[in-house]
Design a protein around this motif. Sequence first.
Motif, mmCIF file in Angstrom:
data_model
loop_
_atom_site.group_PDB
_atom_site.id
_atom_site.type_symbol
_atom_site.label_atom_id
_atom_site.label_comp_id
_atom_site.label_asym_id
_atom_site.label_seq_id
_atom_site.Cartn_x
_atom_site.Cartn_y
_atom_site.Cartn_z
ATOM 1 N N ARG A 87 -80.869 -4.199 10.281
ATOM 2 C CA ARG A 87 -80.654 -3.307 9.154
ATOM 3 C C ARG A 87 -81.047 -3.981 7.850
ATOM 4 N NH1 ARG A 87 -75.631 0.638 10.390
ATOM 5 N NH2 ARG A 87 -75.752 0.610 12.651
ATOM 6 N N LEU A 129 -80.091 -3.605 3.718
ATOM 7 C CA LEU A 129 -79.190 -3.021 2.727
ATOM 8 C C LEU A 129 -79.780 -3.201 1.337
ATOM 9 C CD1 LEU A 129 -75.785 -4.394 4.036
ATOM 10 C CD2 LEU A 129 -76.666 -2.084 4.325
ATOM 11 N N LEU A 142 -75.182 2.054 -2.533
ATOM 12 C CA LEU A 142 -75.480 1.129 -1.436
ATOM 13 C C LEU A 142 -76.182 1.899 -0.331
ATOM 14 C CD1 LEU A 142 -75.208 -1.688 -0.144
ATOM 15 C CD2 LEU A 142 -72.999 -0.937 0.785
ATOM 16 N N CYS A 179 -78.403 1.889 3.358
ATOM 17 C CA CYS A 179 -78.644 1.155 4.604
ATOM 18 C C CYS A 179 -79.837 1.786 5.309
ATOM 19 C CB CYS A 179 -77.412 1.209 5.499
ATOM 20 S SG CYS A 179 -77.608 0.327 7.067
ATOM 21 N N SER A 207 -75.907 6.217 2.871
ATOM 22 C CA SER A 207 -75.853 5.797 1.471
ATOM 23 C C SER A 207 -74.438 6.020 0.956
ATOM 24 C CB SER A 207 -76.848 6.588 0.610
ATOM 25 O OG SER A 207 -78.182 6.338 1.006
ATOM 26 N N VAL A 254 -69.597 -5.297 5.349
ATOM 27 C CA VAL A 254 -70.322 -5.606 4.121
ATOM 28 C C VAL A 254 -69.296 -5.921 3.038
ATOM 29 C CG1 VAL A 254 -72.037 -4.808 2.457
ATOM 30 C CG2 VAL A 254 -72.101 -3.952 4.813
ATOM 31 N N LEU A 304 -70.390 -1.625 8.071
ATOM 32 C CA LEU A 304 -71.848 -1.654 8.193
ATOM 33 C C LEU A 304 -72.366 -0.489 9.029
ATOM 34 C CD1 LEU A 304 -74.548 -3.148 7.712
ATOM 35 C CD2 LEU A 304 -74.048 -4.526 9.743
ATOM 36 N N GLY A 308 -71.020 2.995 6.452
ATOM 37 C CA GLY A 308 -70.898 2.941 5.001
ATOM 38 C C GLY A 308 -69.553 3.348 4.445
#
Length: 343
Positions: free
Chosen positions: A67, A69, A77, A79, A90, A107, A123, A126
Motif C-alpha cells: 500500500r 499512503l 489521508l 490509501c 480516504s 497508521v 490501515l 481508514g
Amino acid sequence: MDQSMEMLWSRPLHVRSSPTAVAATSDSLIVAERHSRLVRLDPSSGAPLWEQRVEDCWGTAVVAEERCLYLSQTGVLHCFDLCSGRRMWSTPGLRFHHYVSVSGTVVVLGGWRGYHPLMRVDLTDGTCLAGDPTFAPGIALVWPLPLRLKPESGSAADAVLLASTSQPALRLLDTRTGAELGAWPLPAPVHCPDSGNAYRVGDDGRIVFISGRRTVMAFHPASGVEVLWQHERDLPPLPPILSDGTLLLAGASCVTVVDLVNGGRTEVTSLSPGAACAAVAVPGGALFARTDGDLITIDRVGRLRARVRLPAPIDGLFSGGGSLVHTIGKGHLTTLKVSSMQN
C-alpha cells in the motif's frame, strides 16, 4: 578520487514539492508533483507507472508493503494499492498531523509541533481507532519510528519509538493497544529536524540518533540506550550513519568518520560552502548532500570517493535500496547510481 556515482535520470515536478512527499523502496518510488498528482515511478528509469489525483504536493508519502499512503497538507489521508494505484480509502479531517508512521496494521499520525496528539488509524479501511491516554502525550514529538519487536517468547509486537522534542527520554509504545512497553532516560532531548526523521537504523539493528547537540547515541529494545560518541562541536539535526562499526557524521563544515572498534577518526573538510542537508547509507560508506547541490560519497575509512554537483539546490535524499539514491530539490527529482565502495 574514484568515480563511483552517476546520474541515471531526472524528472521535472513542475513545482517545489515537499521532501516528505517522496517515499522510496527498492522497487518503488512515490512522489507528489504538479500541485495535485501522486505518481509512482520506476526507480531505475523514472518511467511513470500510475498516477492519482490528490489535494496538493506538500504532504507526506509512505509505502507500507503493498500500500501507498499520502496525507495531504489539507488533511486528507489517502490509501492506494501500490501495484495498480487503485484508491482503497480516504479519511479527511487530519490537517496539521503531518507525521505518518505505519506499524503493522496501524497508521500513527500526529505529534508534529504539538498541534495534535498522536492518533491511530486502521490501515485496512481508514477508520480511526479508540486511543489510550498514554498513547497521546499532547506534546511536540520526534517523527515516530515503527519497530517490529521479536521477543524470545510470546507473539511479536508492532510498536513505535517516541521522543518529545523537549523531554529527555525515549518511549516504546504498542501500536495495537497504546500501552507503554518501556521508557529510557536520555541526557538531553533528541535533536531532530522540523519535518524529517531523527533516527536511523544501523546495519547491526541499533537505532542511532543525536541527544542534545553533540551526543551520538544508540538504542535497541533488548539493551536500552548507550552513548556511542561525544562530539566537540554542535551537529546538525541529521540522523547519524552507523555502518560496520563506523560512525559517519554530517557537520556544518566537515564530515567526521569515527571507527568505534579501533578508535580512529578522520575529518573530511573538502566540502562546498552549502549547509549539510541530508545523508544516506550506501554500499561501503555514505552519501552526503549540501544545500547548494553538492553530493559526495565517503567510504568507511574517510576517503572521498566521488563527487557530483547537481544544477539545483537539494532538499532531501532517499535511499532506494542497493545502489540507487533519489534526490529532490527545486522542482526536480533526480536518481543516482552509487557504485560499491567496498575496496
